[in-house]
Design a protein around this motif. Structure first.
Motif, PDB file in Angstrom:
ATOM      1  N   ASP A 164     -74.586 -20.567  -9.944  1.00  0.00           N
ATOM      2  CA  ASP A 164     -74.976 -20.668  -8.541  1.00  0.00           C
ATOM      3  C   ASP A 164     -74.069 -19.710  -7.759  1.00  0.00           C
ATOM      4  OD1 ASP A 164     -75.500 -21.312  -5.891  1.00  0.00           O
ATOM      5  OD2 ASP A 164     -75.743 -23.447  -6.298  1.00  0.00           O
ATOM      6  N   ARG A 165     -74.542 -18.491  -7.595  1.00  0.00           N
ATOM      7  CA  ARG A 165     -73.689 -17.461  -6.994  1.00  0.00           C
ATOM      8  C   ARG A 165     -73.360 -17.776  -5.538  1.00  0.00           C
ATOM      9  NH1 ARG A 165     -77.098 -15.410 -10.583  1.00  0.00           N
ATOM     10  NH2 ARG A 165     -76.298 -14.012 -12.215  1.00  0.00           N
ATOM     11  N   ARG A 166     -74.304 -18.383  -4.843  1.00  0.00           N
ATOM     12  CA  ARG A 166     -74.035 -18.730  -3.444  1.00  0.00           C
ATOM     13  C   ARG A 166     -72.892 -19.739  -3.338  1.00  0.00           C
ATOM     14  NH1 ARG A 166     -74.599 -22.642  -0.075  1.00  0.00           N
ATOM     15  NH2 ARG A 166     -75.490 -23.964  -1.710  1.00  0.00           N
ATOM     16  N   MET A 167     -72.916 -20.768  -4.176  1.00  0.00           N
ATOM     17  CA  MET A 167     -71.852 -21.767  -4.153  1.00  0.00           C
ATOM     18  C   MET A 167     -70.519 -21.159  -4.568  1.00  0.00           C
ATOM     19  SD  MET A 167     -71.473 -25.315  -6.353  1.00  0.00           S
ATOM     20  CE  MET A 167     -72.712 -26.198  -5.407  1.00  0.00           C
ATOM     21  N   ALA A 168     -70.528 -20.323  -5.606  1.00  0.00           N
ATOM     22  CA  ALA A 168     -69.286 -19.717  -6.085  1.00  0.00           C
ATOM     23  C   ALA A 168     -68.671 -18.806  -5.027  1.00  0.00           C
ATOM     24  CB  ALA A 168     -69.550 -18.940  -7.369  1.00  0.00           C
ATOM     25  N   SER A 169     -69.489 -17.958  -4.429  1.00  0.00           N
ATOM     26  CA  SER A 169     -68.952 -17.021  -3.433  1.00  0.00           C
ATOM     27  C   SER A 169     -68.458 -17.756  -2.189  1.00  0.00           C
ATOM     28  CB  SER A 169     -70.024 -15.992  -3.051  1.00  0.00           C
ATOM     29  OG  SER A 169     -71.157 -16.638  -2.496  1.00  0.00           O
ATOM     30  N   ARG A 170     -69.187 -18.802  -1.784  1.00  0.00           N
ATOM     31  CA  ARG A 170     -68.744 -19.565  -0.610  1.00  0.00           C
ATOM     32  C   ARG A 170     -67.411 -20.256  -0.885  1.00  0.00           C
ATOM     33  NH1 ARG A 170     -69.412 -24.772   1.853  1.00  0.00           N
ATOM     34  NH2 ARG A 170     -69.360 -24.546   4.138  1.00  0.00           N
ATOM     35  N   GLY A 171     -67.246 -20.795  -2.099  1.00  0.00           N
ATOM     36  CA  GLY A 171     -65.980 -21.433  -2.437  1.00  0.00           C
ATOM     37  C   GLY A 171     -64.822 -20.458  -2.404  1.00  0.00           C
ATOM     38  N   VAL A 172     -65.028 -19.256  -2.941  1.00  0.00           N
ATOM     39  CA  VAL A 172     -63.973 -18.247  -2.944  1.00  0.00           C
ATOM     40  C   VAL A 172     -63.648 -17.797  -1.522  1.00  0.00           C
ATOM     41  CG1 VAL A 172     -63.381 -15.902  -3.659  1.00  0.00           C
ATOM     42  CG2 VAL A 172     -64.494 -17.457  -5.280  1.00  0.00           C
ATOM     43  N   VAL A 173     -64.687 -17.544  -0.735  1.00  0.00           N
ATOM     44  CA  VAL A 173     -64.476 -17.076   0.641  1.00  0.00           C
ATOM     45  C   VAL A 173     -63.739 -18.124   1.468  1.00  0.00           C
ATOM     46  CG1 VAL A 173     -65.660 -16.493   2.792  1.00  0.00           C
ATOM     47  CG2 VAL A 173     -66.417 -15.474   0.642  1.00  0.00           C
TER      48      VAL A 173
END
Length: 473
Positions: free
Chosen positions: A160-169
């Motif tokens: 889930d790229r959206r979830m992963a990127s949001r978590g990192v950001v």
């Protein structure tokens, strides 16, 4: 146990029920009249570790991805028929669908996240300046960092790229905001009477603790990340785990910000390094644990690609931690050397006093001012020695230099020594001593000390060797 409810698409009822029968699952079927594309709803209990396997079988039997599947936690299931299912699906690992849902719930809205993070930073910075561990712990309860830390790893594992990127950001911008908040608070407080002018924040123990990060700090972060992964997989202790994660991140971020506010680049850099190392370690440990637990993407076509992506992500995080750990290792070694030097100095001076054995003279205290940063920068240690002597004994004028020579020779390190003398009296009873000014012998009222409080003479020179003047042992 979990109660699973599945809407069966038109034409798939028979194959779905046959699949459940093959798996030995008891179920109940209800007619579906709400929407024409579904003909029935089936519900059944299953252990948490079996939800993922059962749903995969139902998908093969005809339950489409766009069908409704609801997984509910159950308080109690009373049945003698579930023992076989429990034996087939042991353990407490939840399904990837439930893991995904929990990770989404843990990551709050941006406005909520930054509001709580800024408040947490303000409380933590205040606790650092007050040297209050209780206040700092209170700030950790407020910090919302567990959600982004866990959701970044879950998103990577489940593709889930959206979830992963949001978590990192959220993690990166949140900690940057925390450092900026602490810096702004420090600048504002310096313009008020709340902080004494010229205060040295490096002397505050809670601040100093985070300006000398060592390898043990890495274990805190790794443990916090593993605890976060376990808590979301088992559904327990998430609040306390969130505190542990916040402890690893918010106080060093606040320390870094205060270092910027007070113009102390060494403090700012040390706090920032600790933040980055802990952040990477938390994400690495959580990512590895999710991977080893066997979680895979919801879409089977993406599983191979995710394995390669997760492996590369783990490698990058590992290399980054290894590089930054060199800094922690250096600080750890420096801390060991300074602690060893302090212990050796105290033992050496005590030995010299014991060998001299001058009547009425005793070593009151030895204070070593030598920090890890001094060791790394090559600064000389400073040793402060306080000696108690009788009034009729004249202090050697070159005592500091003699201590200096002996310590330099014995410890193989240049030092700077200050020796202070305080008049003392020794009673006839050797067991009763008055080694510092103002201490009365036994039987004297406390408000009328028999030993006068005289001035302290200080020799500002280099360290000494205590010797007995002529005519004394």
């Amino acid at each position: 146990m979990r109660l699973v409810q599945v809407l069966i698409p038109q034409g798939s009822r028979e194959s779905v029920l046959e699949s459940l029968d093959r798996q030995g699952i008891d179920y109940a079927v209800f007619e579906e009249v709400g929407r024409g594309e579904f003909e029935a709803m089936v519900q059944f209990p299953v252990p948490p570790s079996g939800v993922e396997t059962v749903i995969e079988e139902l998908t093969t039997a005809g339950v489409r991805d766009d069908s409704y599947t609801i997984v509910l936690p159950t308080e109690t299931v009373v049945s003698q028929r579930l023992s076989a299912l429990k034996e087939r699906f042991p353990g407490l690992r939840i399904s990837r669908e439930e893991l995904h849902a929990r990770a989404e719930d843990l990551a709050p809205a941006n406005s909520t996240f930054f509001s709580f993070l800024i408040l947490s930073t303000v409380i933590a910075a205040t606790g650092l300046l007050l040297d209050s561990a209780a206040t700092i712990i209170g700030a950790m309860v407020v910090a919302p960092l567990m959600g982004p830390a866990v959701s970044a790893s879950v998103g990577a594992i489940l593709a889930d790229r959206r979830m992963a990127s949001r978590g990192v950001v959220l993690q990166v911008t949140g900690l940057a905001a925390a450092i900026a908040t602490a810096a702004l608070l420090g600048v504002i407080l310096q313009q008020t009477i709340l902080i004494p002018p010229g205060v040295d924040i490096q002397a505050i123990p809670q601040v100093a603790e985070r300006t000398s990060p060592n390898v043990l700090s890495l274990f805190l972060a790794l443990g916090s990340g593993i605890a976060g992964a376990i808590s979301i997989m088992r559904g327990s202790g998430s609040t306390l785990v969130g505190v542990a994660i916040a402890v690893a991140l918010v106080p060093p971020a606040a320390t870094s910000g205060l270092g910027l506010a007070f113009g102390l680049p060494a403090v700012a850099v040390a706090g920032a390094v600790l933040v980055v190392v802990n952040l990477l370690a938390i994400n690495l440990s959580a990512l590895i644990l999710f991977y080893l637990s066997g979680f895979t993407p919801l879409d089977a076509d993406e599983r191979e690609g995710v394995r390669a992506s997760v492996a590369s992500r783990i490698a990058v995080l590992g290399v980054a931690i290894a590089v930054l750990s060199l800094v922690l290792a250096g600080v750890t070694y420096a801390s060991f050397q300074t602690a060893s030097f302090e212990q050796q100095t105290q033992a050496e001076l005590q030995r010299q006093f014991d060998e001299a054995d001058i009547e009425g003279v005793e070593l009151v205290s030895v204070t070593v001012d030598y920090r890890p940063v001094d060791y790394l920068l090559g600064n000389q240690p400073r040793v402060d020695v306080l000696v108690g002597i009788p009034r009729d004994l004249q202090a050697p004028p070159d005592l500091a230099q003699r201590f200096d020579d002996q310590l330099t020779e014995g410890l193989d390190r240049d030092v700077v020594v200050r020796v202070g003398f305080v008049e003392a009296q020794v009673s006839d009873d050797a067991a009763t001593r008055a080694s510092t000014a103002g201490l009365a012998p036994a039987g004297t009222p406390l408000d009328r000390p028999s030993v006068p409080l005289n001035r302290v003479s200080v020799v500002l020179d280099r360290p000494p060797f205590l010797h007995a003047p002529e005519g004394r042992p």
